[in-house]
Write an enzyme that holds these catalytic residues in place. Sequence first.
Site, PDB file in Angstrom:
ATOM      1  N   SER A  12       0.864  -1.185   0.000  1.00 20.87           N
ATOM      2  CA  SER A  12       0.000   0.000   0.000  1.00 20.87           C
ATOM      3  C   SER A  12       0.894   1.226   0.000  1.00 20.87           C
ATOM      4  O   SER A  12       2.068   1.151   0.380  1.00 20.87           O
ATOM      5  CB  SER A  12      -0.882  -0.003   1.258  1.00 20.87           C
ATOM      6  OG  SER A  12      -1.540   1.242   1.441  1.00 20.87           O
ATOM      7  N   TYR A  63      -2.292  -1.246  10.196  1.00 23.45           N
ATOM      8  CA  TYR A  63      -2.233  -1.315   8.736  1.00 23.45           C
ATOM      9  C   TYR A  63      -0.865  -0.864   8.234  1.00 23.45           C
ATOM     10  O   TYR A  63      -0.253  -1.522   7.383  1.00 23.45           O
ATOM     11  CB  TYR A  63      -3.338  -0.445   8.147  1.00 23.45           C
ATOM     12  CG  TYR A  63      -3.521  -0.574   6.657  1.00 23.45           C
ATOM     13  CD1 TYR A  63      -4.270  -1.614   6.119  1.00 23.45           C
ATOM     14  CD2 TYR A  63      -2.953   0.348   5.781  1.00 23.45           C
ATOM     15  CE1 TYR A  63      -4.451  -1.741   4.749  1.00 23.45           C
ATOM     16  CE2 TYR A  63      -3.125   0.234   4.412  1.00 23.45           C
ATOM     17  CZ  TYR A  63      -3.876  -0.809   3.903  1.00 23.45           C
ATOM     18  OH  TYR A  63      -4.048  -0.927   2.548  1.00 23.45           O
TER      19      TYR A  63
END
Length: 267
Positions: free
Chosen positions: A152, A165
Amino acid sequence: MTATSSPTTRFTDRVVLITGGGSGLGRATAVRLAAEGAKLSLVDVSSEGLEASKAAVLETAPDAEVLTTVADVSDEAQVEAYVTATTERFGRIDGFFNNAGIEGKQNPTESFTAAEFDKVVSINLRGVFLGLEKVLKIMREQGSGMVVNTASVGGIRGIGNQSGYAAAKHGVVGLTRNSAVEYGRYGIRINAIAPGAIWTPMVENSMKQLDPENPRKAAEEFIQVNPSKRYGEAPEIAAVVAFLLSDDASYVNATVVPIDGGQSAAY
């Protein structure tokens, strides 16, 4: 060529395993690869999602071979089971889109519970590791293979309010580079993608967390800092994944590819 157009034979007779195949980027990539001739093994925690993805694949490629397996990617026994199911059905694994993941809660670090941290890291990092560990042995014995891990933009810079995350996706980047260095000698390429603001169910849920009363307003405000001034679409990610899993990317290894409209460069 657009993100949704594709060659028709690039993946003929190749077997591609996709985790997180029941929605979002996994589903879009499955549709893309099937259109190019791939045989697919789709894995997801949602049986309903898998059936919807299989239907989408067969709508595009009616003759496609599609295996679906319900599995929790953070559970080692279930990972072993989906890999075994794939090799028993198809005999090999040529490509692996190691994609399953969740976002988790949005909170500053001091309010991010250990339980939530463990949950996100277990799926987003442990799940990627377990998949690699099982699949790389098969690819090494084959003498070839291509892997794309989903990281990401949150794995290449700080994003705030997402400790679990961010930690997991930074870990995916490190795992990708380390494994690529180890396995390049065996004819295996391992890369990662770093998607930014791609409009998927996960991002839609993120906007609901930012502003439960008006998620659409949150979405409009969020994208204004992006140089492209728009959200990406799942087929745009699928096109890059297809490239990285193909022979067209034969000398691309240990690379992390941002697909974010310039977001990571602007922040």
